[in-house]
Design a protein around this motif. Structure first.
Motif, mmCIF file in Angstrom:
data_model
loop_
_atom_site.group_PDB
_atom_site.id
_atom_site.type_symbol
_atom_site.label_atom_id
_atom_site.label_comp_id
_atom_site.label_asym_id
_atom_site.label_seq_id
_atom_site.Cartn_x
_atom_site.Cartn_y
_atom_site.Cartn_z
ATOM 1 N N MET A 157 11.164 -4.252 4.309
ATOM 2 C CA MET A 157 9.994 -3.825 3.547
ATOM 3 C C MET A 157 9.046 -3.045 4.453
ATOM 4 O O MET A 157 8.769 -3.449 5.572
ATOM 5 C CB MET A 157 9.268 -5.045 2.971
ATOM 6 N N GLY A 158 8.583 -1.895 3.976
ATOM 7 C CA GLY A 158 7.718 -1.060 4.789
ATOM 8 C C GLY A 158 6.304 -1.597 4.898
ATOM 9 O O GLY A 158 5.939 -2.602 4.298
ATOM 10 N N ILE A 159 5.498 -0.883 5.711
ATOM 11 C CA ILE A 159 4.102 -1.263 5.910
ATOM 12 C C ILE A 159 3.261 -0.631 4.808
ATOM 13 O O ILE A 159 3.303 0.586 4.598
ATOM 14 C CB ILE A 159 3.586 -0.797 7.281
ATOM 15 N N THR A 160 2.497 -1.448 4.106
ATOM 16 C CA THR A 160 1.666 -0.963 3.005
ATOM 17 C C THR A 160 0.275 -1.582 3.093
ATOM 18 O O THR A 160 0.015 -2.452 3.935
ATOM 19 C CB THR A 160 2.280 -1.343 1.638
ATOM 20 N N GLU A 161 -0.595 -1.132 2.211
ATOM 21 C CA GLU A 161 -1.943 -1.691 2.160
ATOM 22 C C GLU A 161 -1.928 -3.158 1.743
ATOM 23 O O GLU A 161 -2.898 -3.870 1.940
ATOM 24 C CB GLU A 161 -2.809 -0.883 1.187
ATOM 25 N N LYS A 162 -0.831 -3.587 1.162
ATOM 26 C CA LYS A 162 -0.737 -4.966 0.708
ATOM 27 C C LYS A 162 -0.264 -5.931 1.792
ATOM 28 O O LYS A 162 -0.426 -7.143 1.653
ATOM 29 C CB LYS A 162 0.211 -5.060 -0.496
ATOM 30 N N ASN A 163 0.341 -5.399 2.855
ATOM 31 C CA ASN A 163 0.914 -6.326 3.842
ATOM 32 C C ASN A 163 0.605 -6.008 5.302
ATOM 33 O O ASN A 163 1.020 -6.740 6.191
ATOM 34 C CB ASN A 163 2.428 -6.406 3.668
ATOM 35 N N PHE A 164 -0.096 -4.899 5.572
ATOM 36 C CA PHE A 164 -0.215 -4.494 6.974
ATOM 37 C C PHE A 164 -1.005 -5.484 7.823
ATOM 38 O O PHE A 164 -0.744 -5.647 9.019
ATOM 39 C CB PHE A 164 -0.804 -3.079 7.105
#
Length: 203
Positions: free
Chosen positions: A1-8
């Motif tokens: 899973m990439g880096i997003t505003e939801k998980n960074f």
């Protein structure tokens, strides 16, 4: 899973360096602006970059102290996170400001003295400690050694170093900060090396 505003934020907490790339891309300009407001009067890009280094390292090392949610898309969370990192940038830039002002005062005082009381023995000790510092840099892994040489001896910009070594700017910032922190910890008992910023601007 990439880096997003939801998980960074979570990714930073689990020490994923790509999450710091995301942070720099999203908030780097904001942090730089906060730092510039305090240190811009020195008209020294190197100082601004060094402070930015320390701010990012501080965020990396203290992310567990952030009490907000991981997902900044939630209502009010992005403002909370931005306030948190801006406070870090503000206090770190103030620390730099105080240090630079004090150094300027010391330099002005020393320039007023016609005779230096710096003994030959002290000069030799300083030379030995500088050589030890150089040796420690040479013991770094190949990438970190290149970064230190390019930054502190060739005085290249963070952007140029990142492009030359095919690294992200945040990776260069992080490597510099970690290396500086390690060297600073080792030499913190040494007044001569600690104060010698002409040798290397890592302290």
């Amino acid at each position: 899973m990439g880096i997003t505003e939801k998980n960074f934020i979570h990714k930073i907490k689990v020490k994923d360096p790509q999450a710091m790339d995301f942070l720099v891309n999203k908030y780097g300009r904001l942090l730089y602006t906060v730092i510039y407001k305090t240190l811009g009067s020195f008209n020294d890009k190197g100082i601004l970059e060094e402070c930015m280094n320390d701010v990012l390292l501080n965020i990396w090392e203290n992310i567990e102290k952030y009490s907000g949610e991981y997902n900044i898309k939630l209502e009010g969370e992005e403002r909370k996170f931005k306030n948190w990192i801006c406070v870090i940038a503000r206090y770190k830039s103030i620390d730099y400001y105080r240090k630079l002002v004090n150094e300027k005062r010391v330099l002005q005082f020393e320039e007023c003295n016609e005779v230096s009381d710096f003994s030959i023995e002290e000069s030799l000790i300083l030379k030995e400690q500088k050589e030890e510092l150089y040796n420690d840099i040479n013991k770094m892994n190949d990438t970190d050694k290149k970064i230190f040489i390019m930054r502190y001896y060739l005085e290249q910009s963070i952007e140029d170093i990142a492009a030359s070594l095919k690294l992200s700017k945040s990776s260069v910032y992080t490597r510099l900060s970690r290396g500086r922190s390690q060297l600073k910890s080792k030499y913190k008992e040494s007044k001569e090396v600690y104060s010698d910023e002409k040798c290397i601007r890592a302290f």
